[in-house]
Design an enzyme around this catalytic site. Structure first.
Site, PDB file in Angstrom:
ATOM      1  N   HIS A 243      28.561  67.058  24.960  1.00  0.00           N
ATOM      2  CA  HIS A 243      29.946  67.002  24.496  1.00  0.00           C
ATOM      3  C   HIS A 243      30.828  67.389  25.681  1.00  0.00           C
ATOM      4  CE1 HIS A 243      28.700  66.498  20.335  1.00  0.00           C
ATOM      5  NE2 HIS A 243      27.857  67.509  20.483  1.00  0.00           N
TER       6      HIS A 243
ATOM      7  N   HIS B 166      23.938  60.914  23.578  1.00  0.00           N
ATOM      8  CA  HIS B 166      22.696  61.466  23.034  1.00  0.00           C
ATOM      9  C   HIS B 166      21.529  60.684  23.609  1.00  0.00           C
ATOM     10  CE1 HIS B 166      19.472  60.541  20.009  1.00  0.00           C
ATOM     11  NE2 HIS B 166      19.329  61.848  20.084  1.00  0.00           N
TER      12      HIS B 166
ATOM     13  N   THR C 102      13.517  61.095  23.763  1.00  0.00           N
ATOM     14  CA  THR C 102      12.260  60.346  23.762  1.00  0.00           C
ATOM     15  C   THR C 102      11.140  61.311  23.402  1.00  0.00           C
ATOM     16  OG1 THR C 102      11.950  60.655  26.162  1.00  0.00           O
ATOM     17  CG2 THR C 102      12.961  58.596  25.438  1.00  0.00           C
ATOM     18  N   ARG C 103      10.098  60.795  22.750  1.00  0.00           N
ATOM     19  CA  ARG C 103       9.062  61.691  22.226  1.00  0.00           C
ATOM     20  C   ARG C 103       7.753  60.926  22.013  1.00  0.00           C
ATOM     21  NH1 ARG C 103      12.933  60.435  18.687  1.00  0.00           N
ATOM     22  NH2 ARG C 103      12.343  59.244  16.839  1.00  0.00           N
TER      23      ARG C 103
ATOM     24  N   HIS D 228      28.566  56.988   4.328  1.00  0.00           N
ATOM     25  CA  HIS D 228      29.670  57.574   3.562  1.00  0.00           C
ATOM     26  C   HIS D 228      31.017  57.434   4.278  1.00  0.00           C
ATOM     27  CE1 HIS D 228      28.538  61.133   6.067  1.00  0.00           C
ATOM     28  NE2 HIS D 228      29.828  61.402   6.003  1.00  0.00           N
TER      29      HIS D 228
END
Length: 290
Positions: free
Chosen positions: A116, A126, A129-130, A190
């Protein structure tokens, strides 16, 4: 299935190397901004198994109040243990892998970053990775997406072009597929809108060729700095005022809503007992709702 000890070590080592590269690059941006450059505060995170034993951990690196970064976190972790019933059900439903109830062991390692920015003209970003392993299967996931409150089409185009270039090294079909997935995944029902201008997103990625899949996920991570740093350098000196700051804070409220309500990584981290401060590192330091 194999324990994949060598592959796990290789993946975990790469995520740590990528973390080091990003931290160094972001501190260099702080140096370029002038006096009193911000620096990361680094702390270890620990995860404890229900019986009190070691369940892994990692490094949480957070910079607050920098010249360029108002708040940025770059976390790496390697955790292991047994999936709880809710996590088992979620994994089984998504991946279609049988046997998790009988053997719920898991191992996961990855890097997660959220930035930010001080200047509202510089987009938030953002990246994650995993690698995930269970006795029943393994896969990779992650991606990177841009979140400007004041969009510049040329910045969006550059970010996507670098993502595409790195994906195209592994197949021309990958970028369109994972861009479309990001557009769907980062949509906020939403609010009836996306949280940013997209990027790429993938999960449960396994072709059966670990070396090829790891090479791809490496390139997803390696794309981040060339995709993002030029945008920061281009915009961090742009003048801004109260109206731009207000737009930034409102947009951050949107970002916080998404991460708390929908984000898969947030849910998994809290569900599996990882350090809550590390899991919620993605939340902005200030936000506004109107």
């Amino acid at each position: 299935m194999s324990e994949m000890l060598e592959e796990k070590a290789t993946a975990s080592g790469w995520f740590r190397e990528l973390r080091d590269r990003i931290v160094a690059a972001f501190e260099t941006l702080e140096d370029e901004a002038g006096s009193a450059p911000g620096r990361f505060e680094v702390s270890e995170t620990k995860r404890t198994a229900p019986g009190g034993g070691d369940a892994g951990g990692g490094l949480m690196s957070v910079m607050r109040g920098g010249q360029v970064f108002e708040k940025v976190g770059v976390n790496v972790s390697t955790v292991f243990g047994e999936l709880g019933e809710r996590a088992q059900a979620a994994m089984a439903a998504r991946t279609g892998l049988p046997g998790m109830k009988e053997d719920p062991r898991f191992w996961a390692s990855g890097i997660s970053l959220v930035a930010h920015m001080q200047n509202p003209h510089v987009p938030a970003v953002h990246m994650n990775t995993r690698m995930f392993w269970t006795p029943h299967g393994w896969w990779f996931g992650g991606g990177s997406d841009l979140n400007p409150c004041l969009e510049y089409p040329e910045d969006t185009a550059h970010f996507h072009a670098v993502q595409k270039e790195h994906c195209d090294r592994h197949g021309a079909e990958l970028y369109p597929r994972f861009k479309a997935w990001a557009d769907e995944y980062f949509y906020i029902p939403h609010r009836g809108r996306a949280r940013g201008v997209g990027g790429i997103f993938l999960d449960d990625y396994c072709t059966g060729d670990w070396a090829a899949d790891f090479a791809f996920i490496r390139d997803v991570g390696a794309a981040f700095l060339p995709a993002y740093v030029p945008l920061v350098e281009r915009r961090m000196g742009t003048e801004w005022g109260e109206a731009e700051r207000d737009a930034q804070l409102v947009h951050r409220g949107l970002y916080a809503e998404y991460n708390l309500v929908y984000d898969r990584g947030t849910k998994f981290g809290l569900e599996t007992g990882h350090d809550a401060n590390a899991v919620l590192m993605s939340l902005p330091p200030l936000a506004k709702w109107v």
